[in-house]
Scaffold this motif. Structure first.
Motif, PDB file in Angstrom:
ATOM      1  N   THR A 165     -11.612   3.694 -16.540  1.00  0.00           N
ATOM      2  CA  THR A 165     -11.363   3.382 -15.130  1.00  0.00           C
ATOM      3  C   THR A 165      -9.937   3.727 -14.738  1.00  0.00           C
ATOM      4  OG1 THR A 165     -12.775   1.492 -15.564  1.00  0.00           O
ATOM      5  CG2 THR A 165     -11.796   1.631 -13.383  1.00  0.00           C
ATOM      6  N   VAL A 199      -8.736   6.212 -11.851  1.00  0.00           N
ATOM      7  CA  VAL A 199      -7.892   5.792 -10.726  1.00  0.00           C
ATOM      8  C   VAL A 199      -6.704   6.739 -10.582  1.00  0.00           C
ATOM      9  CG1 VAL A 199      -6.324   3.993  -9.920  1.00  0.00           C
ATOM     10  CG2 VAL A 199      -8.556   3.373 -10.785  1.00  0.00           C
ATOM     11  N   LYS A 208      -9.513   6.371  -1.406  1.00  0.00           N
ATOM     12  CA  LYS A 208     -10.513   6.160  -2.460  1.00  0.00           C
ATOM     13  C   LYS A 208      -9.889   5.382  -3.611  1.00  0.00           C
ATOM     14  CE  LYS A 208     -13.327  10.224  -1.636  1.00  0.00           C
ATOM     15  NZ  LYS A 208     -13.114  11.644  -1.855  1.00  0.00           N
ATOM     16  N   GLN A 209      -8.614   5.669  -3.838  1.00  0.00           N
ATOM     17  CA  GLN A 209      -7.914   5.005  -4.933  1.00  0.00           C
ATOM     18  C   GLN A 209      -7.828   3.502  -4.723  1.00  0.00           C
ATOM     19  OE1 GLN A 209      -4.023   6.479  -5.437  1.00  0.00           O
ATOM     20  NE2 GLN A 209      -4.253   6.603  -7.632  1.00  0.00           N
ATOM     21  N   ILE A 237      -9.971   1.592  -3.336  1.00  0.00           N
ATOM     22  CA  ILE A 237     -11.239   1.022  -3.800  1.00  0.00           C
ATOM     23  C   ILE A 237     -11.253   1.024  -5.323  1.00  0.00           C
ATOM     24  CG2 ILE A 237     -13.746   1.178  -3.618  1.00  0.00           C
ATOM     25  CD1 ILE A 237     -12.432   0.989  -0.909  1.00  0.00           C
ATOM     26  N   GLY A 238     -10.792   2.138  -5.907  1.00  0.00           N
ATOM     27  CA  GLY A 238     -10.770   2.262  -7.357  1.00  0.00           C
ATOM     28  C   GLY A 238      -9.934   1.184  -8.010  1.00  0.00           C
ATOM     29  N   SER A 267      -9.194  -1.676  -6.864  1.00  0.00           N
ATOM     30  CA  SER A 267      -9.855  -2.970  -6.699  1.00  0.00           C
ATOM     31  C   SER A 267     -10.911  -3.155  -7.806  1.00  0.00           C
ATOM     32  CB  SER A 267     -10.504  -3.023  -5.326  1.00  0.00           C
ATOM     33  OG  SER A 267     -11.282  -4.175  -5.204  1.00  0.00           O
ATOM     34  N   PHE A 268     -11.658  -2.120  -8.043  1.00  0.00           N
ATOM     35  CA  PHE A 268     -12.650  -2.158  -9.116  1.00  0.00           C
ATOM     36  C   PHE A 268     -11.958  -2.333 -10.463  1.00  0.00           C
ATOM     37  CE2 PHE A 268     -15.434   0.125 -12.161  1.00  0.00           C
ATOM     38  CZ  PHE A 268     -16.526  -0.717 -12.068  1.00  0.00           C
ATOM     39  N   TYR A 269     -10.886  -1.599 -10.640  1.00  0.00           N
ATOM     40  CA  TYR A 269     -10.112  -1.697 -11.877  1.00  0.00           C
ATOM     41  C   TYR A 269      -9.629  -3.134 -12.085  1.00  0.00           C
ATOM     42  CZ  TYR A 269      -6.446  -0.578 -15.285  1.00  0.00           C
ATOM     43  OH  TYR A 269      -5.655  -0.533 -16.394  1.00  0.00           O
ATOM     44  N   LEU A 275     -11.107  -5.798 -11.122  1.00  0.00           N
ATOM     45  CA  LEU A 275     -12.239  -6.601 -11.588  1.00  0.00           C
ATOM     46  C   LEU A 275     -12.515  -6.363 -13.069  1.00  0.00           C
ATOM     47  CD1 LEU A 275     -14.803  -6.434  -8.675  1.00  0.00           C
ATOM     48  CD2 LEU A 275     -13.555  -8.404  -9.535  1.00  0.00           C
ATOM     49  N   VAL A 276     -12.440  -5.091 -13.478  1.00  0.00           N
ATOM     50  CA  VAL A 276     -12.683  -4.778 -14.890  1.00  0.00           C
ATOM     51  C   VAL A 276     -11.645  -5.476 -15.768  1.00  0.00           C
ATOM     52  CG1 VAL A 276     -12.778  -2.923 -16.577  1.00  0.00           C
ATOM     53  CG2 VAL A 276     -13.737  -2.576 -14.325  1.00  0.00           C
ATOM     54  N   ALA A 279      -7.738  -7.605  -7.594  1.00  0.00           N
ATOM     55  CA  ALA A 279      -8.943  -7.132  -6.932  1.00  0.00           C
ATOM     56  C   ALA A 279      -8.945  -7.421  -5.438  1.00  0.00           C
ATOM     57  CB  ALA A 279     -10.167  -7.758  -7.597  1.00  0.00           C
TER      58      ALA A 279
END
Lengths: 114, 90, 258, 606
Positions: B15, B19, B27-28, B30-31, B33-35, B37-38, B60
């Motif tokens: 991830t 990113v 887009k980053q 969003i990336g 934010s996902f990162y 969470l991971v 996040a």
């Protein structure tokens, strides 16, 4: 497994540096800095980890149960705040830069040469 | 457990790389934010619930929010500049 | 340097850098075999000495409480810094005067009108969110969470109000002066608790409050108090930080018109 | 346990919190008065701590958590004379900056003072702490305030770019430090510096080398040592003058201080058998930094940028002083920091005065315009002489200390680096003096007319005609102080004593971990003849003057055949100072890698 987390930490540091060096946009760059920082989370987390240890919260668990290191977790909490604040400050600077210079690309800024 | 740890760490590495290699900041955001969470999931798996909670709220939510707000502002400014130029041309 | 040159230079350096880092990491004990002693000692003694069950909170607010004080002020200084950096400039103010007609209530200054359903839903979420945030703050010494995590949760509540399109309410809630005072009060309270320890106990941040019964919400002495102070500071700090960025987007909407 | 110890940090922070709460209700004058009074109080407390520390280092355990069986549970302040001295000096410079800003920018509001007080508290904490992670926390607190202060003039794009370059490189440096701390923690399970040092003992392996390189490189970013120095000129060129005073006068030096502290408490044990390897690395890096900074300095026309590169050069000299790894040299470093900080602060303040008066800091544009500012000219001239380490200034004491130390280990050649650095940096400043205050040289020649013009945003409302006393007095006072310290007998001996305390690793550990009372033995009287040093230093000063006059005269060779290779090198050097943050971080990566490889190879060869 005994070394893999450390390798991930090193990888995150290097990939963060790569992002910073090649960045064409200061907002992108600041996000890469956040990725670089996450390297320190992984490092600290894996240093303090103990196989089979519980979280250092003794609610419902007897004191004396093997647990992971609470100190690195406290350090990481500080680290996370540092991340948030540094990103906020750098973003504010990038915003103002864009307002005045109409660009966020380090390649297009020439004012500080020499 | 070991398998879980291995998986999540690999996921973190992948991830993060994604990113960094995403060149579009929107887009980053969003990336990242996902990162976040991971990463939070990783903290849970490695017995660090306190840190996980912090990571969720900061990594996040708060951070991507700030980035998105900054990007909104930057995009509006760009549009404004373009309009101004067009006006001048016309 | 040209882009290409920089890239080659960096990649070569980074390869060596990674080698050096891995060489260093090789000297660490294998993952999963933390050797102590720092964390182990604290895991043993903290519950008895401070009547708390979440050791991380004990480390954060007591054993290494001074670090956290510094951390609070890092946040504090960045909020001040953010406010300074994002402050409106003279020329921006001037153009604002020109558009005086566009006051706060004008449609230009508002977020896009959300549907009624979104409105009800988001506003309905505010209540639970605040309760959840307060819960996390208050139970810091017992379970995972604490002033910091709860504070950030609380800080996002006003944002929901904004998302619901109620800008006027949002402005009321985030009355700048009030939030600023709250932030400073949180930071000041942390410092004051430290001073109490210095005056009554001879060491800065020494516990001088009753420890209470382990497992109860009022246990932990100064840890619980600092926890609350941190919650206030962090919540107010993040509101100000997010607000500073939000205002930037509002301001441009005001000037840009359509 | 001293109850005074936490105050240098918590008092400024408390007042900062109060001021920020009352932001909307406090007028500018009241907030200025509060900030100045707080700074004075902090300085006095640090002074008292310094007096106490001369007898025995002062230790304070936060939360009352004293160590148990050699395991530190809490965070300690360990205040030895050098740390306390750094804190006193910090307060002094903050005071000068605050007094100067009384008449400074109209946008100065309460928040400026909040940031300055936060910066003060952070720097004091950084100088006094005995805990490695706490050092990192104060490093970050310092950065958070500094980023905002650096970008204070938000109207200008350069300002934002400079602050971004500063912020990004320093943040990468901070994470290097943190990674190093992580490595040490994984090995020793401790964060207290004394405990880490004791646990490491004398074992040297890859982990210790990497940790040392990471921590040193991270702090060297703050200290602006080559190749980590690029941000410094950008940040100084754009930051408001009072902030430059603090950046150049003390913040950068604190980076060196941190490496010194960490080396002597933690790493001297493992590296004891390999001191020569550490020396080789540091002497080389220091020399390169000193020469690069000096050459870049001489080539500038933007006065603040010129002064910034001079700081880089002098940091190189400090690195050499550190690299000697001897107490004479360490004492020399402490004195040099004092002397350099005072004169450099004064120079920046005069640059600020020029900016205030003429709305420019461009050397060529200001040609002859300050001819009637006699007193200011004298201050500027005197400060320039101090920069060349002319005998009588505190810098001279520092220089002779460092060189004596270097001679003691058979490395007398470092004198040459001092001469080059002093000649070029002081020469550049004297050239500015000649051009601006004396009207010497040509106003604008063909070559410079084509060069880009410098736009420096005004920091004050209108270029006024008089010079407010509040702006002049701090500059004059600082220069006088630099001379007073240089002429006080016994200063050198007292600082030597302090240096011995700082280097005493086992004493530090026993004091911190066992509450041992080990009284400080004063250093013995020195009998080294300083005649030769005097001659060298006067020679450097004279050379600087000659260089300045020559560069202002029509005989200055610019197109001669012999000059061409020099010009080419300088051009290349200027090209790498590109203002591009990607370049800076690439160089940073290179620096860390090179440090690691060099140390590893040297150690394995032996």
């Amino acid at each position: 497994m005994s070394f893999f987390p450390y390798a991930v930490a090193a990888w995150l540091f290097v990939i963060g540096l790569y992002g910073i060096v090649t960045s064409r946009n200061f907002v992108h760059l600041v996000i890469c800095l956040a990725v670089l920082q996450s390297s320190t989370y992984v490092l600290l987390l894996s240093i303090g980890y103990r196989v089979g240890g519980t979280a250092p919260v003794f609610a419902g668990v007897r004191v004396g149960t093997p647990a992971v290191d609470p100190v690195v977790q406290a350090l990481m909490l500080t680290d996370i705040v540092v991340e948030a604040t540094v990103v906020a400050l750098l973003l504010a600077l990038a915003l103002q830069l864009h307002k005045r210079a109409n660009t966020l690309d380090p390649d297009k800024l020439k004012a500080l040469e020499g | 457990m070991l398998f879980l740890q291995f998986t999540i760490l690999s996921f973190v590495a992948v991830t993060a790389t994604a990113v960094v290699l995403t060149r579009d900041p929107a887009k980053q955001a969003i990336g990242i934010s996902f990162y976040g969470l991971v990463m939070a999931l990783m903290f849970f798996i490695f017995q660090a619930p306190d840190v996980a909670l912090s990571q969720i709220v900061i990594g996040a939510v708060a951070l991507p929010l700030m980035i998105l707000l900054a990007l909104t502002k930057i995009r509006r400014h760009e549009e404004e500049q373009r309009e101004r130029k067009e006006k001048k041309a016309a | 340097m040209k882009r290409r040159g920089r890239m080659i230079f960096f990649l070569l350096s980074a390869a060596v850098f990674a080698g050096v880092y891995l060489w260093g990491l090789k000297g660490l004990p294998a993952v999963g075999h933390y050797r102590g002693p720092y964390g182990d000692v604290l895991n043993q003694v903290a519950t008895y000495e401070r009547h708390v069950t979440d050791i991380v909170t004990a480390v954060n607010f007591d054993y290494r409480g001074f670090d956290t004080l510094g951390e609070e002020f890092i946040l504090f200084m960045s909020v001040v810094g953010g406010t300074v950096l994002l402050r409106r400039q003279r020329e921006e103010e001037k153009s604002e005067h020109k558009d005086q007609a566009l006051s706060d209530e004008s449609p230009e200054r508002q977020a896009p009108e959300p549907s009624d359903a979104t409105r009800v839903l988001t506003l309905g979420l505010v209540g639970p969110l605040v309760v959840f945030g307060l819960y996390i703050v208050a139970h810091g010494q017992l379970t995972p969470g604490g002033g910091f995590q709860g504070g950030v949760i609380l800080a996002t509540a006003p944002l929901l109000v904004y998302l619901a399109g109620d800008l006027k309410k949002f402005k009321q809630i985030t009355s700048h002066t009030l939030v600023e005072v709250a932030e400073a009060a949180g930071a000041g309270a942390y410092l004051a608790i430290g001073f109490a320890g210095l005056i009554l106990g001879g060491a800065y941040l020494r516990n001088v409050a009753a420890l209470g019964k382990t497992g109860m919400i009022n246990s932990g002495g100064t840890i619980a108090l600092i926890n609350l102070a941190t919650g206030l500071e962090v919540a107010a700090g993040f509101v100000l930080l997010l607000y500073a960025f939000l205002e930037q987007t509002l301001e441009i909407r005001l000037r840009g018109g359509k | 346990m001293s109850t005074l110890a936490p105050l240098p940090v918590v008092i400024p922070l408390s007042v900062a919190a109060i001021l920020s709460a009352l932001n909307k209700f406090v007028g500018r004058r009241l907030s200025e008065a509060l900030a100045i009074l707080t700074t004075i109080a902090t300085g006095l407390i640090c002074g008292e701590l310094l007096l106490q520390a001369r007898v025995q280092p002062v230790i304070h355990w936060f939360g009352g958590w004293t160590p148990r069986a050699g395991v530190a549970l809490g965070i300690s302040f360990v205040i030895d004379p050098i740390g306390a001295g750094a804190a006193v000096f910090t307060s002094l410079l903050v005071l000068a900056a605050l007094i100067f800003s009384l008449h400074y920018f109209d946008t100065v509001g309460t928040l400026f003072h909040v940031l300055m007080l936060g910066f003060l508290g952070a720097m004091c904490g950084f100088a006094l702490t005995g805990d490695l992670f706490n050092l990192f926390v104060f490093f970050e607190l310092m950065s958070a305030s500094a980023f905002a202060l650096c970008g204070y003039k938000v109207e200008e794009p350069e300002s934002m770019q400079g602050a971004l370059n500063f912020g990004i490189t320093n943040t990468v440096g901070a994470f290097l430090v943190l990674s190093g701390i992580g490595l040490l923690y994984g090995r020793t399970g401790a964060l207290n510096m004394a405990q880490i040092g004791r646990t490491l003992g004398g074992n040297l392996d890859g982990l210790v080398i990497t940790a040392f390189v990471f921590i040193m490189a991270g702090f060297f970013v703050k200290a602006a040592v080559f190749p980590f120095h690029f941000w410094l000129a950008d940040a100084h060129a754009v930051a408001p003058t009072p902030v430059c005073v603090l950046f150049s006068g003390i913040m950068v030096e604190l980076g060196i201080y941190a490496v010194l502290r960490v080396y002597w408490v933690i790493f001297d044990g493992p590296f004891a058998a390999h001191r020569w390897d550490v020396r080789a690395l540091l002497l080389a890096v220091g020399s390169i930094t000193a020469v690069v900074g000096a050459v870049m300095c001489f080539g500038q026309r933007h006065i603040k940028r010129l002064l910034a590169f001079s700081t880089v050069s002098h940091v190189g000299l400090l690195t050499i002083g550190f690299g000697v790894l001897k107490e004479d040299a360490l004492a020399g470093v402490a004195l040099y920091v004092l002397g350099h900080g005072l004169v450099k602060a004064a120079l920046f303040l005069v640059a600020g005065l020029l900016l205030h008066r003429f709305s420019s800091v461009d050397e060529l544009e200001l040609h002859g315009r300050a001819c009637r500012m006699h007193a200011t000219g004298v201050v500027f001239f005197a400060a320039a002489l101090g920069l060349a380490s002319m005998p009588g200034f505190a810098t001279f004491l520092g220089e002779s200390g460092i060189i004596d130390g270097a001679k003691g280990i058979g490395q007398g050649w470092v004198r040459a680096v001092f001469v080059i650095s002093g000649m070029l940096t002081a020469g550049a400043v004297l050239r500015v003096w000649g051009r601006v205050f004396r009207g010497m040289g040509k106003a604008d020649d063909a070559e410079t007319a084509s060069a880009k013009k410098i736009d420096e945003g005004r920091e004050t409302k209108a270029a006024s005609h008089g010079i407010p006393a509040a702006m002049f007095a701090p500059a004059a006072g600082l220069v006088l102080l630099a001379i007073a310290i240089g002429l006080t007998p016994g200063v050198k001996r007292a600082v030597r004593t302090a240096a011995i305390v700082m280097q005493d690793r086992t004493g530090y550990q026993a004091r911190v971990l066992e509450h041992a009372w080990i009284s400080v033995t004063p250093a013995e009287e020195e009998h080294t003849p300083i005649g030769k040093g005097l001659a060298w230093s006067f020679g450097t000063t004279a050379a600087a003057l000659a260089l300045a006059f020559l560069s202002l005269s029509p005989y200055w060779p610019t197109k001669h055949v012999l000059v061409r290779p020099v010009a080419k090198t300088v051009h290349l050097l200027r090209a790498i100072h590109s203002g591009h943050v990607g370049d800076y971080v690439a160089f940073l990566t290179f620096g860390v890698a090179a440090f690691g490889v060099v140390l590893a190879v040297l150690i394995h060869l032996r």
